[in-house]
Design a protein around this motif. Structure first.
Motif, short mmCIF file in Angstrom:
data_model
loop_
_atom_site.label_atom_id
_atom_site.label_comp_id
_atom_site.label_asym_id
_atom_site.label_seq_id
_atom_site.Cartn_x
_atom_site.Cartn_y
_atom_site.Cartn_z
N UNK A 268 -65.96 7.52 -33.94
CA UNK A 268 -64.71 6.30 -33.93
C UNK A 268 -63.54 7.33 -34.14
N UNK A 269 -63.48 8.29 -34.98
CA UNK A 269 -62.31 8.91 -35.19
C UNK A 269 -62.34 9.82 -34.10
N UNK A 270 -61.18 9.73 -32.94
CA UNK A 270 -61.01 10.60 -31.98
C UNK A 270 -60.66 11.98 -32.39
N UNK A 271 -60.03 12.14 -33.43
CA UNK A 271 -59.58 13.45 -33.93
C UNK A 271 -60.80 14.24 -34.57
N UNK A 272 -61.83 13.56 -34.98
CA UNK A 272 -62.92 14.39 -35.40
C UNK A 272 -63.82 14.65 -34.24
N UNK A 273 -63.70 13.73 -33.23
CA UNK A 273 -64.46 14.14 -32.14
C UNK A 273 -64.25 15.46 -31.39
N UNK A 274 -62.79 15.41 -31.23
CA UNK A 274 -62.12 16.34 -30.46
C UNK A 274 -62.19 17.72 -30.96
N UNK A 275 -62.19 17.67 -32.57
CA UNK A 275 -62.23 18.90 -33.31
C UNK A 275 -63.85 19.49 -33.05
#
Length: 304
Positions: A100-107
């Motif tokens: 849900x947290x796109x920043x965490x996904x990208x990381x």
């Protein structure tokens, strides 16, 4: 098995998951995470509707109802408490939080060494303006996405810093990603459905604009998923830790693919139109396999 099906909305998907579980010999208890309570002072403090005499063996999660930050935090806390009690939850709360947290996904995708468009996540408008000024220009925009969002809602193409919305309009987080345009000018991307670690189905999505989500008018087409795309989708699912997911891909212009998003509560009504794979059946089977694997073996009396 004592199985709960948590689905606050999405009647089409809920009905098919229920039918699939019934077809596998399990009658699920439908409930909403919004109706779960915590009551201390006697017995199990986590009170799940339909399971008055204890917790379920497994919970298949379809959706989490929207709400305030506090309500969402409590519902995720309920899922964490279920997992801590030994209940099998698909998808689990950690996977949901990561996707849900796109920043965490990208990381996590980048740390796994998987290809993904260049991404920049900052909190201040000044920092975002510097990125847009450096990375974007007419004909080569940067995509602004809500950190929390789905179905193509809230996406913007930015070509100059002045296009950036105010900080309060993005809840204090600017998630910026390089836009990958196709050489032929078509608006097309791809969805791969992964369950139990395997890519089981895929589709092409085409639109009349750059947002191709089926929910927003995109058209699904059958796709024989290439081995490389399947491997990438499976690796992305593993990096985030999702049990079933829709992985969105875009062509990189060099014959390969890049990963756009990992969805922990994927819709598949569009995909089901163009594939013979029973998506709900695959999810139900995978989930029940996980529940059985997690349950302790029953002791059998020597007398039979």
């Amino acid at each position: 098995m004592r199985i709960g099906l948590a689905a606050d909305n999405g009647n089409w998907h809920k009905a098919r998951l229920r039918e699939a579980l019934r077809g596998l010999g399990v009658e699920p208890v439908l409930f909403s995470l919004a109706d779960v309570a915590v009551v201390t002072g006697g017995g199990e403090p986590l009170r799940v509707p339909g399971f008055e005499d204890g917790l379920p063996d497994g919970v298949l999660l379809r959706t989490i109802a929207g709400g305030t930050f506090e309500a969402t935090t409590m519902r995720l806390g309920v899922l964490h408490a279920l997992v801590a009690s030994g209940v099998t939850v698909w998808n689990g709360p950690t996977a949901i939080e990561r996707s849900v947290d796109k920043a965490a996904t990208s990381l996590l995708i980048d740390r796994a060494g998987l290809p993904t468009p260049d991404t920049f996540v900052v909190s201040k408008r000044e920092a975002a303006a510097e990125i847009v000024a450096r990375e974007a220009r007419p004909g080569k925009p940067i995509v602004l996405k809500p950190l929390f969002g789905s179905q193509g809602e809230g996406l913007m193409l930015l070509e100059k810093p002045e296009d950036l919305p105010a900080q309060e309009e993005v809840s204090g987080v600017y998630y910026l990603q390089r836009y990958v345009a196709r050489a032929d000018g078509q608006w097309r991307d791809y969805r791969v459905f992964v369950c139990e670690g395997r890519a089981i189905a895929g589709m092409i999505r085409e639109g009349d604009g750059w947002i191709t989500n089926v929910h927003r008018g995109g058209r699904p087409f059958a796709w024989d998923v290439p081995a490389r795309a399947a491997e990438m989708a499976e690796a992305a699912a593993a990096a985030i830790g999702v049990d079933y997911t829709g992985i969105d891909l875009v062509e990189d212009g060099e014959g390969g693919f890049q990963i756009l998003e990992v969805n922990s509560m994927p819709a598949w009504s569009g995909l089901q139109q163009v594939t013979e794979v029973d998506i709900a059946g695959a999810v139900a089977r995978g989930f029940l396999n996980a529940v059985r694997a997690a349950r302790p073996p029953r002791l059998v009396s020597a007398l039979g």
